[in-house]
Design an enzyme around this catalytic site. Structure first.
Site, PDB file in Angstrom:
ATOM      1  N   SER A   1       0.828  -1.216   0.000  1.00 54.52           N
ATOM      2  CA  SER A   1       0.000   0.000   0.000  1.00 54.52           C
ATOM      3  C   SER A   1       0.864   1.268   0.000  1.00 54.52           C
ATOM      4  O   SER A   1       1.670   1.489   0.907  1.00 54.52           O
ATOM      5  CB  SER A   1      -0.900  -0.049   1.247  1.00 54.52           C
TER       6      SER A   1
HETATM    7  N1  LIG Z   1      -6.615   8.052   2.256  1.00 56.61           N
HETATM    8  C1  LIG Z   1      -6.266   6.916   3.065  1.00 56.61           C
HETATM    9  C2  LIG Z   1      -6.450   5.669   2.254  1.00 56.61           C
HETATM   10  C3  LIG Z   1      -6.448   4.457   3.128  1.00 56.61           C
HETATM   11  C4  LIG Z   1      -6.951   3.245   2.398  1.00 56.61           C
HETATM   12  O1  LIG Z   1      -7.935   3.285   1.662  1.00 56.61           O
HETATM   13  N2  LIG Z   1      -6.274   2.117   2.637  1.00 56.61           N
HETATM   14  C5  LIG Z   1      -6.694   0.903   2.013  1.00 56.61           C
HETATM   15  C6  LIG Z   1      -5.466   0.070   1.691  1.00 56.61           C
HETATM   16  S1  LIG Z   1      -4.348   0.928   0.641  1.00 56.61           S
HETATM   17  C7  LIG Z   1      -7.557   0.145   3.000  1.00 56.61           C
HETATM   18  O2  LIG Z   1      -7.306   0.158   4.182  1.00 56.61           O
HETATM   19  N3  LIG Z   1      -8.600  -0.515   2.520  1.00 56.61           N
HETATM   20  C8  LIG Z   1      -9.459  -1.326   3.325  1.00 56.61           C
HETATM   21  C9  LIG Z   1     -10.750  -0.680   3.667  1.00 56.61           C
HETATM   22  O3  LIG Z   1     -10.968   0.513   3.329  1.00 56.61           O
HETATM   23  O4  LIG Z   1     -11.588  -1.366   4.262  1.00 56.61           O
HETATM   24  C10 LIG Z   1      -4.814   7.050   3.538  1.00 56.61           C
HETATM   25  O5  LIG Z   1      -4.033   7.693   2.850  1.00 56.61           O
HETATM   26  O6  LIG Z   1      -4.476   6.533   4.603  1.00 56.61           O
END
Ligand SMILES: N[C@@H](CCC(=O)N[C@@H](CS)C(=O)NCC(=O)O)C(=O)O
Length: 214
Positions: free
Chosen positions: A9
């Site tokens: 990520s």
């Molecule tokens: N804008 C957030 C994005 C975070 C995000 O969407 N992370 C994803 C992985 S890259 C995640 O945790 N997805 C799982 C979910 O939303 O349930 C950041 O920069 O921290």
């Protein structure tokens, strides 16, 4: 500090780059999103929004990568180098952070997630939008060596993780962006942990999802 993350990520990678630059140790706790580890009650108690990266600093919990970056600098930075205190300089860094989140990474994900995760065809309109965002970054880098001025800041760290993902994971052609190329080459050389954190992570992302590579 406990740091819930996944190596592939980009938002997680940027936090690790900044922690390294500040000399901070993060106790890495990998969460297997594909197997729903982030939806388990233990993690939901920590972060009800169930996103990574998530930082736990004693009794303080924080998610949103760019909020974490600025917190680490303000709380633990020995100087204000990566996140300048001067209001105008800081405002420019913030603008770039929000640009990375709301425009560049957003347009990357809009163009490439359907291809990578659902095996769909690349949508030409979405690629045009991504290229427009890259052109904006190209313009930002026209007059300054770094994304928000003449010094390296947290804005460069998050943009570096995004650009590496666009390049290494998606294989999107960046060759026509000369300023981005110059900046990218310089950061690849100078940012500690870049190869291990960003390149290895972006490759994992490519291997995990990109149907082209299967
Ligand atoms: N804008 C957030 C994005 C975070 C995000 O969407 N992370 C994803 C992985 S890259 C995640 O945790 N997805 C799982 C979910 O939303 O349930 C950041 O920069 O921290």
């Amino acid at each position: 500090m406990d740091f819930y993350h996944l190596p592939l990520s980009a938002p997680c990678q940027s936090v690790r780059l900044v922690a390294k630059a500040l000399g901070l140790h993060l106790n890495l706790k990998e969460l297997d999103l594909l197997n729903g580890e982030h939806l388990k009650p233990e993690f939901l108690k920590i972060n009800p929004q169930h996103t990574i990266p998530t930082l736990v600093d004693n009794d303080f919990v924080l998610w949103e990568s760019r909020a974490i970056l600025t917190y680490l600098c303000e709380k633990y930075g020995k100087n204000d180098g990566l996140y300048p205190k001067d209001p105008k300089k800081r405002a420019l860094v913030n603008q770039r952070l929000f640009f990375d989140m709301g425009t560049l990474y957003q347009r990357f994900s809009q163009a490439f997630y359907p291809v990578m995760m659902e095996g769909k065809e690349l949508n030409a309109d979405n690629v045009v939008k991504l290229d427009e965002a890259l052109e904006f970054l190209e313009i930002f880098l026209d007059k300054t060596a770094f994304a928000a001025g003449d010094k390296l800041t947290v804005a460069d760290m998050t943009l570096l993780a995004t650009i590496t993902t666009i390049d290494v994971t998606a294989g999107h052609d960046l060759s026509k962006y000369q300023n981005i190329q110059r900046w990218y080459a310089q950061l690849k050389e100078s940012v500690a942990g870049y190869e291990e954190i960003c390149v290895e992570g972006a490759k994992k992302f490519r291997e995990a999802f990109n149907p082209i590579n299967k």
